[in-house]
Design a protein around this motif. Structure first.
Motif, PDB file in Angstrom:
ATOM      1  N   MET A 132       0.847  -1.183   0.000  1.00  8.73           N
ATOM      2  CA  MET A 132       0.000   0.000   0.000  1.00  8.73           C
ATOM      3  C   MET A 132       0.892   1.246   0.000  1.00  8.73           C
ATOM      4  N   SER A 133       0.493   2.227  -0.771  1.00  6.95           N
ATOM      5  CA  SER A 133       1.299   3.441  -0.878  1.00  6.95           C
ATOM      6  C   SER A 133       0.841   4.476   0.143  1.00  6.95           C
ATOM      7  N   THR A 134       1.763   5.339   0.499  1.00 11.01           N
ATOM      8  CA  THR A 134       1.464   6.406   1.450  1.00 11.01           C
ATOM      9  C   THR A 134       0.862   7.592   0.704  1.00 11.01           C
ATOM     10  N   PRO A 135       0.214   8.516   1.443  1.00 15.34           N
ATOM     11  CA  PRO A 135      -0.315   9.726   0.779  1.00 15.34           C
ATOM     12  C   PRO A 135       0.772  10.521   0.064  1.00 15.34           C
ATOM     13  N   ASP A 136       1.969  10.594   0.637  1.00  9.86           N
ATOM     14  CA  ASP A 136       3.063  11.303  -0.030  1.00  9.86           C
ATOM     15  C   ASP A 136       3.435  10.635  -1.344  1.00  9.86           C
ATOM     16  N   GLU A 137       3.491   9.313  -1.349  1.00  5.60           N
ATOM     17  CA  GLU A 137       3.822   8.581  -2.575  1.00  5.60           C
ATOM     18  C   GLU A 137       2.724   8.782  -3.623  1.00  5.60           C
ATOM     19  N   GLU A 138       1.478   8.800  -3.174  1.00  6.75           N
ATOM     20  CA  GLU A 138       0.362   9.025  -4.090  1.00  6.75           C
ATOM     21  C   GLU A 138       0.417  10.433  -4.681  1.00  6.75           C
ATOM     22  N   ASN A 139       0.772  11.427  -3.868  1.00 13.77           N
ATOM     23  CA  ASN A 139       0.912  12.801  -4.367  1.00 13.77           C
ATOM     24  C   ASN A 139       2.033  12.911  -5.392  1.00 13.77           C
ATOM     25  N   VAL A 140       3.146  12.240  -5.110  1.00 10.63           N
ATOM     26  CA  VAL A 140       4.278  12.248  -6.043  1.00 10.63           C
ATOM     27  C   VAL A 140       3.856  11.598  -7.364  1.00 10.63           C
ATOM     28  N   GLU A 141       3.180  10.465  -7.273  1.00  8.43           N
ATOM     29  CA  GLU A 141       2.749   9.769  -8.491  1.00  8.43           C
ATOM     30  C   GLU A 141       1.722  10.592  -9.251  1.00  8.43           C
ATOM     31  N   HIS A 142       0.810  11.234  -8.542  1.00  5.04           N
ATOM     32  CA  HIS A 142      -0.195  12.087  -9.191  1.00  5.04           C
ATOM     33  C   HIS A 142       0.488  13.240  -9.929  1.00  5.04           C
ATOM     34  N   GLY A 143       1.474  13.864  -9.274  1.00  3.79           N
ATOM     35  CA  GLY A 143       2.221  14.949  -9.910  1.00  3.79           C
ATOM     36  C   GLY A 143       2.964  14.463 -11.142  1.00  3.79           C
ATOM     37  N   ARG A 144       3.548  13.295 -11.045  1.00  4.34           N
ATOM     38  CA  ARG A 144       4.271  12.713 -12.197  1.00  4.34           C
ATOM     39  C   ARG A 144       3.305  12.446 -13.350  1.00  4.34           C
ATOM     40  N   LEU A 145       2.128  11.914 -13.032  1.00  4.19           N
ATOM     41  CA  LEU A 145       1.116  11.642 -14.052  1.00  4.19           C
ATOM     42  C   LEU A 145       0.660  12.934 -14.718  1.00  4.19           C
ATOM     43  N   GLU A 146       0.402  13.958 -13.934  1.00  4.38           N
ATOM     44  CA  GLU A 146      -0.031  15.248 -14.499  1.00  4.38           C
ATOM     45  C   GLU A 146       1.045  15.853 -15.403  1.00  4.38           C
ATOM     46  N   ARG A 147       2.311  15.771 -14.981  1.00  3.87           N
ATOM     47  CA  ARG A 147       3.409  16.289 -15.814  1.00  3.87           C
ATOM     48  C   ARG A 147       3.523  15.489 -17.109  1.00  3.87           C
ATOM     49  N   ALA A 148       3.355  14.182 -17.023  1.00  6.41           N
ATOM     50  CA  ALA A 148       3.438  13.337 -18.221  1.00  6.41           C
ATOM     51  C   ALA A 148       2.297  13.660 -19.184  1.00  6.41           C
ATOM     52  N   ARG A 149       1.098  13.853 -18.651  1.00  5.78           N
ATOM     53  CA  ARG A 149      -0.044  14.221 -19.508  1.00  5.78           C
ATOM     54  C   ARG A 149       0.199  15.564 -20.191  1.00  5.78           C
ATOM     55  N   ALA A 150       0.719  16.513 -19.439  1.00  8.39           N
ATOM     56  CA  ALA A 150       1.013  17.829 -20.019  1.00  8.39           C
ATOM     57  C   ALA A 150       2.086  17.700 -21.104  1.00  8.39           C
ATOM     58  N   ARG A 151       3.075  16.860 -20.855  1.00 12.90           N
ATOM     59  CA  ARG A 151       4.143  16.669 -21.847  1.00 12.90           C
ATOM     60  C   ARG A 151       3.602  16.022 -23.120  1.00 12.90           C
ATOM     61  N   VAL A 152       2.732  15.029 -22.960  1.00  7.00           N
ATOM     62  CA  VAL A 152       2.115  14.393 -24.134  1.00  7.00           C
ATOM     63  C   VAL A 152       1.293  15.415 -24.906  1.00  7.00           C
ATOM     64  N   SER A 153       0.534  16.239 -24.200  1.00  4.71           N
ATOM     65  CA  SER A 153      -0.276  17.263 -24.865  1.00  4.71           C
ATOM     66  C   SER A 153       0.601  18.240 -25.635  1.00  4.71           C
ATOM     67  N   GLU A 154       1.658  18.702 -25.007  1.00  4.16           N
ATOM     68  CA  GLU A 154       2.581  19.643 -25.656  1.00  4.16           C
ATOM     69  C   GLU A 154       3.270  18.981 -26.857  1.00  4.16           C
ATOM     70  N   ALA A 155       3.706  17.739 -26.671  1.00  5.87           N
ATOM     71  CA  ALA A 155       4.365  17.022 -27.771  1.00  5.87           C
ATOM     72  C   ALA A 155       3.389  16.806 -28.930  1.00  5.87           C
ATOM     73  N   GLY A 156       2.135  16.528 -28.608  1.00  4.18           N
ATOM     74  CA  GLY A 156       1.127  16.364 -29.649  1.00  4.18           C
ATOM     75  C   GLY A 156       0.925  17.629 -30.450  1.00  4.18           C
ATOM     76  N   ARG A 157       0.927  18.749 -29.764  1.00  5.17           N
ATOM     77  CA  ARG A 157       0.792  20.037 -30.452  1.00  5.17           C
ATOM     78  C   ARG A 157       1.985  20.268 -31.377  1.00  5.17           C
TER      79      ARG A 157
END
Length: 171
Positions: free
Chosen positions: A1-26
Motif C-alpha cells: 500500500m502506498s502512502t499519501p506522499d507517494e500518491e501525491n508524487v505519483e499524481h504529480g508525475r502523471l499530471e506532468r506526463a499528460r502535459a508533456r504528451v499534450s505539448e508534444a502532440g501540439r
C-alpha cells in the motif's frame, strides 16, 4: 500500500506526463501540417488536397461520401477537392463496376512518380527513431496515435456540422 506522499508524487508525475504528451502532440501536429504543406507545394496543391490523395492511396478508390466520413470535411469541400485534383489528373472518377449508381474517386495516371522520393528522407529518419523502441512500446504508441486520429476526425466532423448549421441559420 502506498502512502499519501507517494500518491501525491505519483499524481504529480502523471499530471506532468499528460502535459508533456499534450505539448508534444501540439508540436507534432504543427510539424505534420508544415511537412504536408511543403509536400503539397511541391505538387502545386493545397494540404487538404494532398491529404485526400493520401486517403485514396491508403484505402483505394472511394466514393465522395466515404471520403467525407474518413476526413470529417463537408461534402461540398470534398467535392471541390476532387474537382481540383481531377483537373490536374491526380484523381479520376469512374462508375463502380459492382453498383453503377456509385461514383468512385481513385488515384489518376498523372500523379507524379517521384512522390515516394519526396518521403524518403522523412521515412529514413523515422525508421531510425523507431529502432529505439521495443514492440510493447510501439504498440502503445500505435494505439495512442490511432485514437488521436479517430478523435481528430470526429472533432473535424463536429466542426463541419456546427459550421453548416450556423451557415443555415444565417441564410
Amino acid at each position: 500500500m502506498s502512502t499519501p506522499d507517494e500518491e501525491n508524487v505519483e499524481h504529480g508525475r502523471l499530471e506532468r506526463a499528460r502535459a508533456r504528451v499534450s505539448e508534444a502532440g501540439r508540436h507534432q501536429s504543427n510539424a505534420a501540417v508544415m511537412f504536408h504543406t511543403a509536400l503539397g507545394d511541391r505538387l502545386g496543391i493545397g494540404v487538404t488536397d494532398w491529404k485526400i490523395l493520401g486517403l485514396l492511396e491508403e484505402n483505394g478508390p472511394l466514393t465522395a461520401g466515404e471520403l467525407v466520413r474518413l476526413c470529417g470535411l463537408a461534402p461540398a469541400s470534398v467535392t471541390g477537392v476532387a474537382d481540383r485534383l481531377e483537373r490536374r489528373g491526380y484523381v479520376r472518377r469512374r462508375k463502380d463496376e459492382r453498383d453503377g449508381r456509385r461514383v468512385l474517386v481513385e488515384l489518376g495516371p498523372d500523379l507524379p512518380g517521384d512522390v515516394q522520393r519526396l518521403f524518403a528522407g522523412f521515412l529514413r529518419r523515422l525508421d531510425g527513431l523507431l529502432e529505439r523502441y521495443d514492440a510493447r512500446e510501439l504498440e502503445a504508441f500505435a494505439d495512442l496515435l490511432e485514437e488521436v486520429a479517430r478523435i481528430q476526425t470526429e472533432s473535424a466532423a463536429e466542426l463541419t456540422e456546427e459550421g453548416e448549421q450556423g451557415a443555415g441559420a444565417r441564410r
